[in-house]
Design a protein around this motif. Structure first.
Motif, PDB file in Angstrom:
ATOM      1  N   TYR A 127       0.820  -1.212   0.000  1.00 57.92           N
ATOM      2  CA  TYR A 127       0.000   0.000   0.000  1.00 57.92           C
ATOM      3  C   TYR A 127       0.857   1.266   0.000  1.00 57.92           C
ATOM      4  O   TYR A 127       0.364   2.360   0.264  1.00 57.92           O
ATOM      5  N   GLY A 128       2.136   1.091  -0.315  1.00 55.81           N
ATOM      6  CA  GLY A 128       3.061   2.221  -0.293  1.00 55.81           C
ATOM      7  C   GLY A 128       3.290   2.826  -1.663  1.00 55.81           C
ATOM      8  O   GLY A 128       2.549   2.578  -2.614  1.00 55.81           O
ATOM      9  N   LYS A 129       4.355   3.642  -1.728  1.00 56.66           N
ATOM     10  CA  LYS A 129       4.691   4.349  -2.969  1.00 56.66           C
ATOM     11  C   LYS A 129       6.003   3.789  -3.520  1.00 56.66           C
ATOM     12  O   LYS A 129       6.620   2.917  -2.920  1.00 56.66           O
ATOM     13  N   GLU A 130       6.413   4.369  -4.656  1.00 55.85           N
ATOM     14  CA  GLU A 130       7.645   3.891  -5.296  1.00 55.85           C
ATOM     15  C   GLU A 130       8.827   3.938  -4.327  1.00 55.85           C
ATOM     16  O   GLU A 130       9.667   3.028  -4.303  1.00 55.85           O
ATOM     17  N   ALA A 131       8.891   4.990  -3.505  1.00 54.92           N
ATOM     18  CA  ALA A 131       9.999   5.128  -2.559  1.00 54.92           C
ATOM     19  C   ALA A 131      10.021   3.974  -1.557  1.00 54.92           C
ATOM     20  O   ALA A 131      11.092   3.555  -1.107  1.00 54.92           O
ATOM     21  N   ASP A 132       8.853   3.458  -1.218  1.00 53.62           N
ATOM     22  CA  ASP A 132       8.787   2.318  -0.284  1.00 53.62           C
ATOM     23  C   ASP A 132       9.364   1.063  -0.946  1.00 53.62           C
ATOM     24  O   ASP A 132      10.001   0.243  -0.291  1.00 53.62           O
ATOM     25  N   PHE A 133       9.124   0.939  -2.234  1.00 51.61           N
ATOM     26  CA  PHE A 133       9.685  -0.205  -2.965  1.00 51.61           C
ATOM     27  C   PHE A 133      11.208  -0.086  -3.077  1.00 51.61           C
ATOM     28  O   PHE A 133      11.928  -1.077  -3.000  1.00 51.61           O
ATOM     29  N   GLU A 134      11.694   1.148  -3.232  1.00 54.36           N
ATOM     30  CA  GLU A 134      13.149   1.346  -3.293  1.00 54.36           C
ATOM     31  C   GLU A 134      13.777   0.979  -1.936  1.00 54.36           C
ATOM     32  O   GLU A 134      14.812   0.320  -1.887  1.00 54.36           O
ATOM     33  N   LYS A 135      13.128   1.379  -0.842  1.00 51.44           N
ATOM     34  CA  LYS A 135      13.635   1.015   0.492  1.00 51.44           C
ATOM     35  C   LYS A 135      13.672  -0.495   0.656  1.00 51.44           C
ATOM     36  O   LYS A 135      14.622  -1.061   1.198  1.00 51.44           O
ATOM     37  N   VAL A 136      12.600  -1.137   0.213  1.00 51.42           N
ATOM     38  CA  VAL A 136      12.534  -2.599   0.292  1.00 51.42           C
ATOM     39  C   VAL A 136      13.674  -3.212  -0.518  1.00 51.42           C
ATOM     40  O   VAL A 136      14.366  -4.124  -0.058  1.00 51.42           O
ATOM     41  N   TYR A 137      13.903  -2.684  -1.719  1.00 50.53           N
ATOM     42  CA  TYR A 137      15.017  -3.207  -2.534  1.00 50.53           C
ATOM     43  C   TYR A 137      16.336  -3.068  -1.768  1.00 50.53           C
ATOM     44  O   TYR A 137      17.143  -4.003  -1.730  1.00 50.53           O
ATOM     45  N   GLN A 138      16.571  -1.897  -1.170  1.00 48.67           N
ATOM     46  CA  GLN A 138      17.851  -1.667  -0.481  1.00 48.67           C
ATOM     47  C   GLN A 138      18.026  -2.638   0.685  1.00 48.67           C
ATOM     48  O   GLN A 138      19.117  -3.174   0.894  1.00 48.67           O
ATOM     49  N   LEU A 139      16.961  -2.842   1.457  1.00 50.59           N
ATOM     50  CA  LEU A 139      17.039  -3.796   2.575  1.00 50.59           C
ATOM     51  C   LEU A 139      17.342  -5.199   2.055  1.00 50.59           C
ATOM     52  O   LEU A 139      18.221  -5.906   2.574  1.00 50.59           O
ATOM     53  N   ILE A 140      16.601  -5.598   1.035  1.00 50.29           N
ATOM     54  CA  ILE A 140      16.775  -6.939   0.472  1.00 50.29           C
ATOM     55  C   ILE A 140      18.182  -7.102  -0.085  1.00 50.29           C
ATOM     56  O   ILE A 140      18.854  -8.109   0.143  1.00 50.29           O
ATOM     57  N   ASN A 141      18.653  -6.087  -0.806  1.00 55.57           N
ATOM     58  CA  ASN A 141      19.972  -6.196  -1.443  1.00 55.57           C
ATOM     59  C   ASN A 141      21.080  -6.301  -0.402  1.00 55.57           C
ATOM     60  O   ASN A 141      21.982  -7.140  -0.526  1.00 55.57           O
ATOM     61  N   THR A 142      21.003  -5.494   0.640  1.00 58.27           N
ATOM     62  CA  THR A 142      22.032  -5.538   1.688  1.00 58.27           C
ATOM     63  C   THR A 142      21.998  -6.885   2.412  1.00 58.27           C
ATOM     64  O   THR A 142      23.037  -7.500   2.656  1.00 58.27           O
ATOM     65  N   ALA A 143      20.799  -7.328   2.752  1.00 60.29           N
ATOM     66  CA  ALA A 143      20.683  -8.618   3.444  1.00 60.29           C
ATOM     67  C   ALA A 143      21.190  -9.755   2.551  1.00 60.29           C
ATOM     68  O   ALA A 143      21.909 -10.652   3.020  1.00 60.29           O
ATOM     69  N   CYS A 144      20.844  -9.699   1.264  1.00 69.37           N
ATOM     70  CA  CYS A 144      21.250 -10.789   0.359  1.00 69.37           C
ATOM     71  C   CYS A 144      22.754 -10.792   0.108  1.00 69.37           C
ATOM     72  O   CYS A 144      23.335 -11.855  -0.120  1.00 69.37           O
ATOM     73  N   ASP A 145      23.402  -9.633   0.165  1.00 69.61           N
ATOM     74  CA  ASP A 145      24.873  -9.611   0.073  1.00 69.61           C
ATOM     75  C   ASP A 145      25.469 -10.450   1.196  1.00 69.61           C
ATOM     76  O   ASP A 145      26.365 -11.263   0.974  1.00 69.61           O
ATOM     77  N   GLN A 146      24.973 -10.227   2.414  1.00 69.64           N
ATOM     78  CA  GLN A 146      25.486 -10.957   3.582  1.00 69.64           C
ATOM     79  C   GLN A 146      25.182 -12.453   3.471  1.00 69.64           C
ATOM     80  O   GLN A 146      26.038 -13.301   3.730  1.00 69.64           O
ATOM     81  N   ILE A 147      23.944 -12.749   3.094  1.00 70.91           N
ATOM     82  CA  ILE A 147      23.523 -14.149   3.010  1.00 70.91           C
ATOM     83  C   ILE A 147      24.312 -14.886   1.930  1.00 70.91           C
ATOM     84  O   ILE A 147      24.771 -16.010   2.137  1.00 70.91           O
ATOM     85  N   ALA A 148      24.494 -14.234   0.778  1.00 67.28           N
ATOM     86  CA  ALA A 148      25.224 -14.879  -0.327  1.00 67.28           C
ATOM     87  C   ALA A 148      26.663 -15.177   0.082  1.00 67.28           C
ATOM     88  O   ALA A 148      27.173 -16.275  -0.162  1.00 67.28           O
ATOM     89  N   GLN A 149      27.302 -14.207   0.735  1.00 66.21           N
ATOM     90  CA  GLN A 149      28.697 -14.429   1.183  1.00 66.21           C
ATOM     91  C   GLN A 149      28.780 -15.641   2.094  1.00 66.21           C
ATOM     92  O   GLN A 149      29.664 -16.477   1.971  1.00 66.21           O
ATOM     93  N   LYS A 150      27.832 -15.713   3.034  1.00 69.86           N
ATOM     94  CA  LYS A 150      27.850 -16.825   3.997  1.00 69.86           C
ATOM     95  C   LYS A 150      27.540 -18.147   3.314  1.00 69.86           C
ATOM     96  O   LYS A 150      28.176 -19.169   3.616  1.00 69.86           O
ATOM     97  N   LEU A 151      26.569 -18.143   2.417  1.00 70.33           N
ATOM     98  CA  LEU A 151      26.221 -19.386   1.724  1.00 70.33           C
ATOM     99  C   LEU A 151      27.406 -19.895   0.908  1.00 70.33           C
ATOM    100  O   LEU A 151      27.715 -21.096   0.920  1.00 70.33           O
ATOM    101  N   ILE A 152      28.049 -18.972   0.205  1.00 73.26           N
ATOM    102  CA  ILE A 152      29.165 -19.369  -0.670  1.00 73.26           C
ATOM    103  C   ILE A 152      30.309 -19.931   0.171  1.00 73.26           C
ATOM    104  O   ILE A 152      30.975 -20.874  -0.229  1.00 73.26           O
ATOM    105  N   SER A 153      30.519 -19.365   1.365  1.00 65.72           N
ATOM    106  CA  SER A 153      31.604 -19.891   2.206  1.00 65.72           C
ATOM    107  C   SER A 153      31.115 -20.951   3.191  1.00 65.72           C
ATOM    108  O   SER A 153      31.828 -21.261   4.146  1.00 65.72           O
ATOM    109  N   ASN A 154      29.913 -21.491   2.975  1.00 59.43           N
ATOM    110  CA  ASN A 154      29.370 -22.538   3.849  1.00 59.43           C
ATOM    111  C   ASN A 154      29.298 -22.117   5.309  1.00 59.43           C
ATOM    112  O   ASN A 154      29.546 -22.925   6.211  1.00 59.43           O
ATOM    113  N   LEU A 155      28.964 -20.841   5.536  1.00 56.58           N
ATOM    114  CA  LEU A 155      28.919 -20.356   6.924  1.00 56.58           C
ATOM    115  C   LEU A 155      27.501 -20.252   7.481  1.00 56.58           C
ATOM    116  O   LEU A 155      27.312 -19.801   8.600  1.00 56.58           O
ATOM    117  N   LEU A 156      26.524 -20.651   6.691  1.00 60.01           N
ATOM    118  CA  LEU A 156      25.152 -20.600   7.227  1.00 60.01           C
ATOM    119  C   LEU A 156      24.723 -21.964   7.729  1.00 60.01           C
ATOM    120  O   LEU A 156      25.129 -22.968   7.209  1.00 60.01           O
TER     121      LEU A 156
END
Ligand code: 4NP
Length: 156
Positions: A127-156
């Motif tokens: 129910y938000g605006k374009e800016a809310d979707f951009e915030k969601v993208y930024q949160l997802i992208n930052t979290a996925c950077d961390q998750i990807a690093q850990k997955l690739i190094s078998n740390l999860l």
């Protein structure tokens, strides 16, 4: 070797989780990892992602236009190794379908991977605006950077 399978979960599977699916997939080698997404609700089965999520992915080089909504089922616990939920209601909805502790241990909050930006949830932008979707993208992208690093190094 079997691929490691990761599932992103939100409510509708049209805003947050398809974006998280596309973003995480773009950071992982496809010969070792599979990424999927699902919604806890049945409102958008077979639907393309929300046009605002497609646009936000496209802006950052991730095409999610071909993804289609599906509903989370108890069977997903037997398929996936890691299940990331976006918010507390998603968590409550899927723990009801877990059969044992092994299922429960697969679940975590995507936002737990945010490091210094840490928040408990990726907020629903429907129910938000374009800016809310951009915030969601930024949160997802930052979290996925961390998750990807850990997955690739078998740390999860
Ligand atoms: P999502 O957002 O859970 O991030 O896909 C929503 C999409 C649809 C609805 C709610 C949230 N809905 O009420 O239809």
């Amino acid at each position: 070797m079997d691929k490691t399978k990761i599932l992103m979960v939100c409510l509708g599977n049209i805003c947050r989780s398809p974006l998280a699916e596309g973003v995480l997939r773009s950071k992982l080698p496809s010969d070792r990892f599979e990424v999927d997404s699902a919604g806890t609700a049945n409102y958008h089965i077979g639907d393309a992602p929300d046009s605002r999520s497609i646009a936000s992915g496209k802006k950052h080089g991730v095409d999610i236009s071909m993804l289609r909504g599906r509903q989370f089922t108890a069977y997903d616990f037997s398929v996936f190794d890691f299940i990331f939920v976006m918010d507390k209601s998603n968590y409550q909805n899927i723990i009801r379908l877990a059969e044992n502790d092994h299922d429960l241990r697969k679940i975590s909050f995507l936002a737990d991977a945010l490091g210094e930006m840490k928040k408990s949830e990726v907020p629903d932008p429907y129910y938000g605006k374009e800016a809310d979707f951009e915030k969601v993208y930024q949160l997802i992208n930052t979290a996925c950077d961390q998750i990807a690093q850990k997955l690739i190094s078998n740390l999860l």
